[in-house]
Design a protein around this motif. Sequence first.
Motif, PDB file in Angstrom:
ATOM      1  N   LEU A 254      36.591  42.790  56.230  1.00  0.00           N
ATOM      2  CA  LEU A 254      36.165  42.684  54.836  1.00  0.00           C
ATOM      3  C   LEU A 254      34.660  42.442  54.738  1.00  0.00           C
ATOM      4  O   LEU A 254      33.959  43.085  53.942  1.00  0.00           O
ATOM      5  CB  LEU A 254      36.917  41.557  54.133  1.00  0.00           C
ATOM      6  CG  LEU A 254      38.426  41.746  53.930  1.00  0.00           C
ATOM      7  CD1 LEU A 254      39.019  40.520  53.254  1.00  0.00           C
ATOM      8  CD2 LEU A 254      38.719  42.997  53.119  1.00  0.00           C
ATOM      9  N   VAL A 255      34.147  41.527  55.539  1.00  0.00           N
ATOM     10  CA  VAL A 255      32.718  41.201  55.498  1.00  0.00           C
ATOM     11  C   VAL A 255      31.875  42.399  55.948  1.00  0.00           C
ATOM     12  O   VAL A 255      30.809  42.675  55.378  1.00  0.00           O
ATOM     13  CB  VAL A 255      32.431  39.958  56.364  1.00  0.00           C
ATOM     14  CG1 VAL A 255      30.921  39.746  56.522  1.00  0.00           C
ATOM     15  CG2 VAL A 255      33.068  38.721  55.751  1.00  0.00           C
ATOM     16  N   GLN A 266      25.677  41.353  45.140  1.00  0.00           N
ATOM     17  CA  GLN A 266      26.896  40.900  45.797  1.00  0.00           C
ATOM     18  C   GLN A 266      26.589  39.708  46.694  1.00  0.00           C
ATOM     19  O   GLN A 266      25.763  39.799  47.615  1.00  0.00           O
ATOM     20  CB  GLN A 266      27.512  42.029  46.630  1.00  0.00           C
ATOM     21  CG  GLN A 266      28.765  41.653  47.391  1.00  0.00           C
ATOM     22  CD  GLN A 266      29.985  41.468  46.500  1.00  0.00           C
ATOM     23  OE1 GLN A 266      29.992  41.910  45.345  1.00  0.00           O
ATOM     24  NE2 GLN A 266      31.011  40.828  47.006  1.00  0.00           N
ATOM     25  N   GLU A 267      27.217  38.597  46.446  1.00  0.00           N
ATOM     26  CA  GLU A 267      27.015  37.410  47.271  1.00  0.00           C
ATOM     27  C   GLU A 267      27.692  37.627  48.628  1.00  0.00           C
ATOM     28  O   GLU A 267      28.897  37.893  48.685  1.00  0.00           O
ATOM     29  CB  GLU A 267      27.614  36.190  46.583  1.00  0.00           C
ATOM     30  CG  GLU A 267      27.549  34.919  47.384  1.00  0.00           C
ATOM     31  CD  GLU A 267      28.365  33.797  46.769  1.00  0.00           C
ATOM     32  OE1 GLU A 267      28.584  32.779  47.463  1.00  0.00           O
ATOM     33  OE2 GLU A 267      28.812  33.948  45.612  1.00  0.00           O
ATOM     34  N   PRO A 268      26.952  37.538  49.735  1.00  0.00           N
ATOM     35  CA  PRO A 268      27.564  37.766  51.057  1.00  0.00           C
ATOM     36  C   PRO A 268      28.754  36.841  51.277  1.00  0.00           C
ATOM     37  O   PRO A 268      28.674  35.631  51.069  1.00  0.00           O
ATOM     38  CB  PRO A 268      26.431  37.438  52.036  1.00  0.00           C
ATOM     39  CG  PRO A 268      25.180  37.710  51.254  1.00  0.00           C
ATOM     40  CD  PRO A 268      25.495  37.276  49.849  1.00  0.00           C
ATOM     41  N   ARG A 273      37.020  35.542  49.107  1.00  0.00           N
ATOM     42  CA  ARG A 273      37.809  34.815  48.113  1.00  0.00           C
ATOM     43  C   ARG A 273      39.037  35.616  47.686  1.00  0.00           C
ATOM     44  O   ARG A 273      39.991  35.069  47.123  1.00  0.00           O
ATOM     45  CB  ARG A 273      36.944  34.485  46.891  1.00  0.00           C
ATOM     46  CG  ARG A 273      35.822  33.492  47.182  1.00  0.00           C
ATOM     47  CD  ARG A 273      35.268  32.889  45.905  1.00  0.00           C
ATOM     48  NE  ARG A 273      34.510  33.841  45.114  1.00  0.00           N
ATOM     49  CZ  ARG A 273      33.182  33.997  45.208  1.00  0.00           C
ATOM     50  NH1 ARG A 273      32.480  33.251  46.060  1.00  0.00           N
ATOM     51  NH2 ARG A 273      32.558  34.861  44.446  1.00  0.00           N
ATOM     52  N   HIS A 274      38.995  36.924  47.953  1.00  0.00           N
ATOM     53  CA  HIS A 274      40.100  37.792  47.549  1.00  0.00           C
ATOM     54  C   HIS A 274      40.765  38.442  48.763  1.00  0.00           C
ATOM     55  O   HIS A 274      41.370  39.504  48.646  1.00  0.00           O
ATOM     56  CB  HIS A 274      39.593  38.873  46.591  1.00  0.00           C
ATOM     57  CG  HIS A 274      39.041  38.320  45.312  1.00  0.00           C
ATOM     58  ND1 HIS A 274      39.844  37.950  44.260  1.00  0.00           N
ATOM     59  CD2 HIS A 274      37.764  38.050  44.941  1.00  0.00           C
ATOM     60  CE1 HIS A 274      39.080  37.486  43.278  1.00  0.00           C
ATOM     61  NE2 HIS A 274      37.832  37.535  43.655  1.00  0.00           N
ATOM     62  N   LEU A 308      30.957  43.536  43.258  1.00  0.00           N
ATOM     63  CA  LEU A 308      32.366  43.904  43.167  1.00  0.00           C
ATOM     64  C   LEU A 308      33.054  43.044  42.116  1.00  0.00           C
ATOM     65  O   LEU A 308      32.972  41.808  42.169  1.00  0.00           O
ATOM     66  CB  LEU A 308      33.064  43.704  44.513  1.00  0.00           C
ATOM     67  CG  LEU A 308      32.608  44.586  45.680  1.00  0.00           C
ATOM     68  CD1 LEU A 308      33.291  44.138  46.964  1.00  0.00           C
ATOM     69  CD2 LEU A 308      32.890  46.054  45.408  1.00  0.00           C
ATOM     70  N   ASP A 309      33.742  43.705  41.195  1.00  0.00           N
ATOM     71  CA  ASP A 309      34.453  42.961  40.150  1.00  0.00           C
ATOM     72  C   ASP A 309      35.899  42.715  40.583  1.00  0.00           C
ATOM     73  O   ASP A 309      36.853  43.182  39.953  1.00  0.00           O
ATOM     74  CB  ASP A 309      34.413  43.740  38.825  1.00  0.00           C
ATOM     75  CG  ASP A 309      35.059  42.964  37.684  1.00  0.00           C
ATOM     76  OD1 ASP A 309      35.169  41.730  37.791  1.00  0.00           O
ATOM     77  OD2 ASP A 309      35.483  43.615  36.697  1.00  0.00           O
TER      78      ASP A 309
END
Length: 326
Positions: A254-255, A266-268, A273-274, A308-309
């Motif tokens: 994901l990262v 986008q916060e690294p 969280r998802h 990303l929303d």
Amino acid sequence: MTQAISTREGWSAFVSETLDKPVPITRSELDALSPADRAMNREARKQFMIRGPVVNTAQFAVIETEIRRRLMLNQYKSHGKLGVIVSGEPNIGKTTTVAHIARRFERRRRDVGRAGGANSIPVVYVCVPPSCTPKLMLGEFAHFLGLPIRTHYNTGELMNTVASVVAACGTELIVVDEIHNLNQKYKQMREASDTLKQLSEKCPGTFVYAGVEVEASGLVDGSRGRQVTSRFQIMHLHKFENAGRARASWADLLVAIEGSLGLIDQEPGAILRHATELHNATGGVIGDLTGMLHMLAMDAIDDGTERLDLDGVFGAVTASAAKASR
């Protein structure tokens, strides 16, 4: 228009393409650009996201290592050459994996000067067509190599022509994708499979097959199958899990994808969280995951939100599920 990589021209373009990663830019720097330059920046970031380097997962590395080992071993074998079969569910990344491994191989050959000259073809990449016959199978090789398929050629003549051209061009790696189309329940496909085996014996080079759940096609069943498995290492691409020790690999994936999206705001690590919701939505299938995130990222670039929303996506899913349960 981009050509299919199952043609020599398309494959060469795929191998040669080099996309420079766009220089990181801040929100204020983006806003200060002229409308034309801002549009160019957004397009460059979207193109790099979709067509840039693949994420080198642990599975990718293991398969690449095995293919390279067999390439080296086959240099010393005059017969009984070894190969690799890459199998897995749909959209699990088989074509991406074998295509990029073959691309990296050819680029290395070019770097050391072993892929020079107009007649050199280090890699042949073909796809097995549906309802394949022996002549159709050989026709895919002839099409890639740019050979005319003369109507009077029989299968044996076409095979010898293909094999001689492959040898003359110094081909070292031969990728046969969509191998599951050689379903052994059908006589003509069994014959096409036998033709492919004969071609592999006549051609120098290492063969790599890739397909959907190859075992289910019957390719490794019976006496034919025993011949295949005696020479080919079957390697499976698996879904990513999100439990136990595998949770870390899912998080790393994901990262890595998040970092490739080029989103300014986008916060690294925010994607983590998802992690659970993304796994539930995609089943741990890398193709589904990248497809979903690429679509969201392109929307974020186009509408200027630049992040990303995922709260919106999974909030809407949760609200819809709650409504349906009432």
